[in-house]
Design an enzyme around this catalytic site. Structure first.
Site, PDB file in Angstrom:
ATOM      1  N   ASN A  99       0.810  -1.223   0.000  1.00  0.00           N
ATOM      2  CA  ASN A  99       0.000   0.000   0.000  1.00  0.00           C
ATOM      3  C   ASN A  99       0.843   1.273   0.000  1.00  0.00           C
ATOM      4  O   ASN A  99       0.458   2.283   0.589  1.00  0.00           O
ATOM      5  CB  ASN A  99      -0.947   0.004   1.199  1.00  0.00           C
ATOM      6  CG  ASN A  99      -2.082  -0.992   1.053  1.00  0.00           C
ATOM      7  OD1 ASN A  99      -2.179  -1.686   0.045  1.00  0.00           O
ATOM      8  ND2 ASN A  99      -2.937  -1.077   2.044  1.00  0.00           N
ATOM      9  N   ARG A 231      -3.960 -13.656  -0.033  1.00  0.00           N
ATOM     10  CA  ARG A 231      -5.146 -13.831   0.795  1.00  0.00           C
ATOM     11  C   ARG A 231      -6.102 -14.834   0.143  1.00  0.00           C
ATOM     12  O   ARG A 231      -5.930 -15.186  -1.026  1.00  0.00           O
ATOM     13  CB  ARG A 231      -5.825 -12.474   1.022  1.00  0.00           C
ATOM     14  CG  ARG A 231      -4.998 -11.551   1.899  1.00  0.00           C
ATOM     15  CD  ARG A 231      -5.619 -10.176   2.034  1.00  0.00           C
ATOM     16  NE  ARG A 231      -5.587  -9.435   0.780  1.00  0.00           N
ATOM     17  CZ  ARG A 231      -5.984  -8.154   0.668  1.00  0.00           C
ATOM     18  NH1 ARG A 231      -6.453  -7.511   1.727  1.00  0.00           N
ATOM     19  NH2 ARG A 231      -5.929  -7.542  -0.501  1.00  0.00           N
TER      20      ARG A 231
END
Length: 372
Positions: A99, A231
């Site tokens: 990020n 994920r």
């Protein structure tokens, strides 16, 4: 990974209890900008008192490892209690390049240092560069987190341009771009080597299908370099999103050799074959959904091209997955929470194909003509 702003109390790096943060009298939580706008200011702003105050905040959030954690609003003025808590969190191992973390802080500190010349900002910046150089694998890749090398955190991470952000920063350091001229020659040389190793990793991780180079997965195994999951809803795949950033980095390379040219041409060819026509990915009001809206695919022959975020390796079919990790071929079949909480389609490859790639072809054509 989706940005979630949270209040996390973090670390001091290279700054003791005597460190000064400007405008202590200001009301806690106040700021003229948001952290996500920190790199969008006019050049003269980085010499302002407000820029220095925020830079000192950035120092407070830096971990002992030299990196920074993600998803923190770093611009507001901190209370004395918050400052104390940052010292308690000093040894946390959650430094990351995800990020935009660490690369954003380093770019910001360099700009403020170039404007103000405050030694504490230079020291923090150099510590951050050392962190990035230490975090790099011998194969040239970077993990998402360092030193927290657990689970998918240890994978070589292209997701959200994590590794590309690092390589761009180190490339600018190595090339002595104006804002980084204060970096010593030893670190500059190490940055140059790190970028070269990173490029080698990009070439080695480009996925080959039936003898043909394609694009990249969002993350790759740090040992085998094979595509790897992250994920539960991020499967092994060919990435229609992250691969764009990789190609853009490669086309920025001056005088590319044959392997780089081949990697670019192969990726562009794949993007052309993976293009989805005649559909739109839209958001519509839906009171039956917990979010109050729903994202759906609708037919529209006039729609500009789209690309899925994930494609099945081998079939090249768009794939989607919810938190159950089951691969589906229709985004409508995954649960509402994931369908509406993730970016499943993108139009970024269109800009690559119609703007960046033609400009690159013209540039290398002119370079060849100049050499002849």
């Amino acid at each position: 990974m989706r940005l979630i702003t949270s209040v996390i109390l973090v670390v001091v790096f290279g700054v003791g209890s005597t460190a000064v943060v400007s405008s202590r009298a200001a009301q806690a939580g106040s700021s003229t900008i948001k952290w996500h706008d920190a790199l969008r200011q006019k050049p003269n702003w980085y010499g302002s008192d407000e820029a220095v105050r925020i830079a000192d905040n950035v120092l407070l959030y830096q971990r002992n490892s030299g990196g920074w954690p993600k998803n923190i609003e770093m611009a507001p003025t901190l209370t004395e209690q918050q400052r104390a808590e940052t010292i308690k969190a000093k040894a946390e191992d959650d430094s990351t390049i995800d990020n935009g973390a660490t690369s954003t802080q380093l770019i910001y500190l360099a700009r403020v240092y170039a404007s103000k010349g405050l030694a504490r900002h230079r020291k923090s910046f150099l510590g951050g560069v050392d962190y990035l150089l230490k975090a790099q694998y011998d194969n040239g890749g970077w993990p998402q987190y360092y030193p927290r090398l657990t689970g998918y955190y240890k994978h070589i991470t292209f997701n959200d341009d994590a590794m590309i952000n690092v390589m761009r920063l180190l490339r600018d350091v190595a090339q002595k771009k104006a804002v980084y001229k204060f970096v010593d020659e030893a670190r500059r040389a190490r940055a140059e080597i790190a970028v070269a190793q990173g490029i080698d990793c990009l070439l080695k991780t480009q996925v080959v299908v039936r003898g043909q180079r394609t694009v990249w997965c969002a993350q790759h195994d740090e040992v085998t370099l094979a595509p790897a999951p992250a994920r539960r809803f991020e499967p092994v795949s060919l990435s229609g999103m992250e691969s764009v950033g990789i190609v853009r980095f490669l086309i920025e390379i001056d005088h590319p050799g044959a392997p780089i040219v081949s990697a670019i041409e192969s990726a562009v060819a794949w993007f052309k074959t993976a293009q989805l026509n005649g559909i739109r990915w839209i958001e519509q009001t839906d009171a039956t959904k917990s979010s109050g809206f729903d994202h759906v695919v609708v037919d529209d022959r006039t729609a500009p091209p789209l690309w899925a975020r994930f494609y099945e390796i081998g079939s090249n079919r768009p794939i989607f997955s919810g938190r159950d990790s089951v691969i589906r071929y229709n985004v409508a079949e995954i649960e509402d929470e994931r369908r509406n909480g993730y970016r499943w389609y993108t139009d970024e490859p269109a800009k690559l194909l119609t703007r960046d790639y033609p400009a690159w072809l013209a540039k290398i054509g002119a370079s060849k003509a100049a050499r002849n």
